[in-house]
Every structure is written in C-alpha cells, then in structure tokens.
Scaffold this motif. Structure first.
Motif, PDB file in Angstrom:
ATOM      1  N   LEU A 171      -8.153   9.128  -3.134  1.00  0.00           N
ATOM      2  CA  LEU A 171      -7.436   9.994  -2.198  1.00  0.00           C
ATOM      3  C   LEU A 171      -8.214  10.147  -0.895  1.00  0.00           C
ATOM      4  CD1 LEU A 171      -6.115  12.809  -4.576  1.00  0.00           C
ATOM      5  CD2 LEU A 171      -4.805  10.948  -3.537  1.00  0.00           C
ATOM      6  N   GLU A 172      -9.525  10.185  -0.987  1.00  0.00           N
ATOM      7  CA  GLU A 172     -10.352  10.277   0.218  1.00  0.00           C
ATOM      8  C   GLU A 172     -10.274   8.991   1.048  1.00  0.00           C
ATOM      9  OE1 GLU A 172     -12.885  13.004   1.358  1.00  0.00           O
ATOM     10  OE2 GLU A 172     -10.970  13.733   0.551  1.00  0.00           O
ATOM     11  N   ALA A 173     -10.066   7.863   0.374  1.00  0.00           N
ATOM     12  CA  ALA A 173      -9.989   6.582   1.083  1.00  0.00           C
ATOM     13  C   ALA A 173      -8.625   6.358   1.732  1.00  0.00           C
ATOM     14  CB  ALA A 173     -10.291   5.433   0.120  1.00  0.00           C
ATOM     15  N   ALA A 174      -7.573   6.983   1.204  1.00  0.00           N
ATOM     16  CA  ALA A 174      -6.208   6.705   1.654  1.00  0.00           C
ATOM     17  C   ALA A 174      -5.966   6.984   3.140  1.00  0.00           C
ATOM     18  CB  ALA A 174      -5.208   7.480   0.795  1.00  0.00           C
ATOM     19  N   PRO A 175      -6.442   8.097   3.713  1.00  0.00           N
ATOM     20  CA  PRO A 175      -6.125   8.365   5.128  1.00  0.00           C
ATOM     21  C   PRO A 175      -6.658   7.333   6.101  1.00  0.00           C
ATOM     22  CG  PRO A 175      -6.883  10.361   4.019  1.00  0.00           C
ATOM     23  CD  PRO A 175      -7.154   9.226   3.086  1.00  0.00           C
ATOM     24  N   SER A 176      -7.777   6.704   5.775  1.00  0.00           N
ATOM     25  CA  SER A 176      -8.363   5.709   6.680  1.00  0.00           C
ATOM     26  C   SER A 176      -8.121   4.283   6.201  1.00  0.00           C
ATOM     27  CB  SER A 176      -9.876   5.947   6.820  1.00  0.00           C
ATOM     28  OG  SER A 176     -10.513   5.884   5.555  1.00  0.00           O
ATOM     29  N   GLY A 177      -7.367   4.129   5.125  1.00  0.00           N
ATOM     30  CA  GLY A 177      -7.076   2.801   4.596  1.00  0.00           C
ATOM     31  C   GLY A 177      -6.028   2.076   5.414  1.00  0.00           C
ATOM     32  N   ASN A 178      -5.704   0.850   5.012  1.00  0.00           N
ATOM     33  CA  ASN A 178      -4.710   0.032   5.694  1.00  0.00           C
ATOM     34  C   ASN A 178      -3.359   0.748   5.716  1.00  0.00           C
ATOM     35  OD1 ASN A 178      -2.948  -1.921   6.607  1.00  0.00           O
ATOM     36  ND2 ASN A 178      -3.580  -3.494   5.153  1.00  0.00           N
ATOM     37  N   MET A 179      -2.909   1.130   6.894  1.00  0.00           N
ATOM     38  CA  MET A 179      -1.674   1.917   7.004  1.00  0.00           C
ATOM     39  C   MET A 179      -0.424   1.083   6.734  1.00  0.00           C
ATOM     40  SD  MET A 179      -2.698   4.967   7.519  1.00  0.00           S
ATOM     41  CE  MET A 179      -1.402   5.968   8.219  1.00  0.00           C
ATOM     42  N   ALA A 180      -0.576  -0.226   6.651  1.00  0.00           N
ATOM     43  CA  ALA A 180       0.555  -1.091   6.306  1.00  0.00           C
ATOM     44  C   ALA A 180       0.635  -1.364   4.815  1.00  0.00           C
ATOM     45  CB  ALA A 180       0.443  -2.413   7.059  1.00  0.00           C
ATOM     46  N   GLN A 181      -0.291  -0.770   4.042  1.00  0.00           N
ATOM     47  CA  GLN A 181      -0.340  -0.975   2.599  1.00  0.00           C
ATOM     48  C   GLN A 181      -0.119   0.363   1.886  1.00  0.00           C
ATOM     49  OE1 GLN A 181      -4.154  -2.371   1.136  1.00  0.00           O
ATOM     50  NE2 GLN A 181      -3.228  -3.389  -0.623  1.00  0.00           N
ATOM     51  N   ILE A 182       0.701   0.343   0.853  1.00  0.00           N
ATOM     52  CA  ILE A 182       0.959   1.564   0.084  1.00  0.00           C
ATOM     53  C   ILE A 182      -0.227   1.852  -0.824  1.00  0.00           C
ATOM     54  CG2 ILE A 182       2.444   2.618  -1.665  1.00  0.00           C
ATOM     55  CD1 ILE A 182       4.760   0.953  -0.544  1.00  0.00           C
ATOM     56  N   PHE A 183      -0.712   3.086  -0.790  1.00  0.00           N
ATOM     57  CA  PHE A 183      -1.768   3.532  -1.689  1.00  0.00           C
ATOM     58  C   PHE A 183      -1.133   4.242  -2.882  1.00  0.00           C
ATOM     59  CE2 PHE A 183      -4.720   2.210   1.312  1.00  0.00           C
ATOM     60  CZ  PHE A 183      -6.030   2.486   0.920  1.00  0.00           C
ATOM     61  N   LEU A 184      -1.678   3.992  -4.072  1.00  0.00           N
ATOM     62  CA  LEU A 184      -1.165   4.586  -5.308  1.00  0.00           C
ATOM     63  C   LEU A 184      -2.338   5.096  -6.140  1.00  0.00           C
ATOM     64  CD1 LEU A 184       0.901   5.151  -7.600  1.00  0.00           C
ATOM     65  CD2 LEU A 184       0.781   2.707  -8.183  1.00  0.00           C
ATOM     66  N   THR A 185      -2.340   6.390  -6.403  1.00  0.00           N
ATOM     67  CA  THR A 185      -3.412   7.010  -7.172  1.00  0.00           C
ATOM     68  C   THR A 185      -2.833   7.661  -8.423  1.00  0.00           C
ATOM     69  OG1 THR A 185      -4.570   7.532  -5.106  1.00  0.00           O
ATOM     70  CG2 THR A 185      -5.333   8.649  -7.109  1.00  0.00           C
ATOM     71  N   TYR A 186      -3.319   7.246  -9.592  1.00  0.00           N
ATOM     72  CA  TYR A 186      -2.899   7.857 -10.856  1.00  0.00           C
ATOM     73  C   TYR A 186      -3.886   8.975 -11.231  1.00  0.00           C
ATOM     74  CZ  TYR A 186       0.301   3.960 -11.951  1.00  0.00           C
ATOM     75  OH  TYR A 186       1.325   3.046 -11.956  1.00  0.00           O
ATOM     76  N   SER A 187      -3.356  10.166 -11.441  1.00  0.00           N
ATOM     77  CA  SER A 187      -4.199  11.261 -11.942  1.00  0.00           C
ATOM     78  C   SER A 187      -4.149  11.342 -13.464  1.00  0.00           C
ATOM     79  CB  SER A 187      -3.741  12.598 -11.346  1.00  0.00           C
ATOM     80  OG  SER A 187      -2.437  12.944 -11.797  1.00  0.00           O
ATOM     81  N   SER A 188      -3.332  10.505 -14.080  1.00  0.00           N
ATOM     82  CA  SER A 188      -3.116  10.530 -15.526  1.00  0.00           C
ATOM     83  C   SER A 188      -4.208   9.774 -16.257  1.00  0.00           C
ATOM     84  CB  SER A 188      -1.758   9.912 -15.853  1.00  0.00           C
ATOM     85  OG  SER A 188      -1.655   8.629 -15.243  1.00  0.00           O
TER      86      SER A 188
END
Length: 317
Positions: free
Chosen positions: A217-234
């Motif tokens: 989640l910390e990496a998502a804001p500065s990650g590739n904005m053209a790529q979907i980020f998916l984080t599983y909390s499960s």
C-alpha cells in the motif's frame, strides 16, 4: 500487549456474528454504496481508481477454513465491492464454484448473471473479476469460460482487451482478469502489480502478514500509474483460519486508511475477507483529485507506453 495476549483476543470465544467498522460476518452490509463510480471522471484511467474487493468472493460455505465471506454476491456489489476473486472447478465443460475442496453451491453462470444484472441496474459501474481454476488441474478452462459467457452473460459487455481502460470505456462492462491460459479474453491477471502473501501459518504470523500489506500500500501511490495495483489483506493457514486472520488484519488496515484520508493517494484494489461497510466506504473515498489533473499528461504518456508494449508483446506471442 504481548503477542500471546493479542492472539488470544483475535481468536475470541464468541459464536455470534460480528459487525464492526472493519470486519463484518453478519448476513447483510450495514449500508450500501451501489453507484459510487458515477462520480469518477470519464477520462480517468482505471489504474488510478482505488477500489474495494473480496478474496474468494463466493466462499460462503464449508466451515471456518473455507468461508471467506458472509454476504451474497448481490450484497457485495451493492455494498461497493468492484473486484471479485472467482475460483472455478472444471469437470467435463462444467464450471462449479469452489474454495479448495469445498463446493460453494453455485456455478460460474450464476456469478455471470449476478454481475450483469448489477451492471444493467447500475451502468455507471464496472466490475473486475479474476477467474482462476481451482480443485481441478485441466489447465484448459478457456473454452468453458467462453461457453458460459455466451450462455449466461453478454459477450458484448466484456472489456475485450488486455489494455487498461478509462472509466468511460469500462462503464457497464465486466473486465475479466484472466488467470488461465488461452487467447485474450480480457486483461491478464499477471499484468497487475500484486501482493498476495496469503500463507499465514498461525496467528503468531499476523505481523508478517500486515507488513506485506503495509509495504504494498505504501508503494502504490508512487508506483506505475498505468498499472493496476492489487493488495490482498486476506490470509490463512493450518492454525489461522480466514476469519481469525481478518479479525487481526482488518482493524490495522482500517486504522491505516483512516490516517491517510486527507493525503489524496492512489492505493489500487484492496482485497479483503469479511469487509464491513465503513471500511469499504473509506476505500471508496480514496479517489484522486488534483493529482490526476496536475499529472494527467504524465499518466497519459505512461498509459500510451504501457499499451504500446502490450500490443508489441501480443504481436510477438
């Protein structure tokens, strides 16, 4: 609080259903949010939309080690869930819904009907669906999936590209995230930036699980904005069933999100077991505002490059 006291509190000894702001294993959501995507600008790429999802979306039966949700598919969608994780067993062309050995008293056609009924009622929305084979090893579900879509769904309402759509392109459509071999049916699940550290051997490993969620989640804001980020909390393991893990992780996730509500960041898809309406609402509230306007040219350039590379890859495979 030491680790053993924390574990004791997470396990608990209550047999009643619980409805907290971060965790809900009651039959119905506290409140609904069926059309929240209507306010997202048409030119916004789906890759910069933050959205809630459910892990093993249809796993409502089979005991504590199989059950990951208590809300029906219709209730999940109306509560605001927009990413679905669907596992199918393939036997002689039939696709039944499974979580491991546990049959979930449904087939893939019923899932498709539920999604398309929802999109017909709320055409401002889109639904992303990971489809994966489970409890069979045919490695050949493409034909059956296509057959079920023609029989129970609407072929013309699929997103027929591996490229990331804008909201205008996605509205009213089901986006298959293809986690199986075969010709392109939608986007490739593997094209997402994914954190799915699902193995939680015991409740003593909850901190390790949380760190995986936190770092992605910390990496998502500065990650590739053209790529979907998916984080599983499960997560789950022999000594940590999905409910127990969710009771330990969901409060930390909710606290993390609450602390960031004024930071205007893209977090991507957050995929949960037993989510509650308030945490779903908190995730929905993470929609980019000025950042998208300021960096729109950069985002468009990134998407152009991402689409160019995808076309180049498709032409050579």
């Amino acid at each position: 609080m030491n680790r053993f006291h924390f574990v004791f509190r997470v396990v608990g000894f209550s047999f009643g259903a619980i409805q907290r702001p971060d965790y809900d294993d009651t039959p119905n959501p506290e409140f609904l949010n069926p059309s929240w995507m209507a306010s997202i600008p048409d030119d916004q790429p789906l890759s910069v939309v933050t959205m809630p999802g459910t892990h093993n979306t249809m796993s409502l039966y089979g005991g504590v080690y199989a059950e990951c949700q208590t809300w029906s598919l219709a209730s999940q969608l109306r509560a605001g869930i927009r990413f679905l994780d669907v596992r199918v067993r393939h036997v002689n062309g039939n696709l039944t819904i499974h979580h491991g050995v546990s049959y979930q008293w449904a087939h893939f056609g019923q899932v498709l009907e539920g999604v398309f009924d929802f999109l017909h009622e709320y055409p401002s929305e889109t639904v992303l669906m990971r489809v994966k084979e489970e409890f069979s090893e045919t490695n050949n579900i493409y034909g059956a999936v296509v057959d079920f879509i023609h029989r129970y769904g609407h072929w013309e309402l699929l997103w027929h590209s591996r490229l990331v759509p804008t909201m205008a392109e996605a509205r009213g459509k089901l986006i298959i995230l293809q986690d199986f071999t075969g010709p392109d049916l939608g986007m490739r699940y593997g094209s997402l930036d994914i954190a799915d550290a699902w193995k939680v051997p015991s409740l003593l490993n909850l901190e390790e699980k949380w760190q995986s969620v936190y770092k992605h989640l910390e990496a998502a804001p500065s990650g590739n904005m053209a790529q979907i980020f998916l984080t599983y909390s499960s997560g789950a393991g022999v000594f940590a069933h999905p409910r127990a893990v969710a009771k330990g992780i969901n409060p930390q996730l909710y606290e993390y999100l609450q602390a960031k509500t004024d930071q205007n960041q893209r977090l991507g898809i957050i995929c949960m077991d037993f989510p509650a309406a308030p945490i779903i609402q908190t995730i929905i509230n993470f929609q980019l505002r000025e950042v998208v306007k300021t960096n729109k040219t950069d985002v468009k350039r990134a998407i152009f490059y991402f689409r160019y590379m995808a076309k180049h890859f498709a032409a050579n495979n």
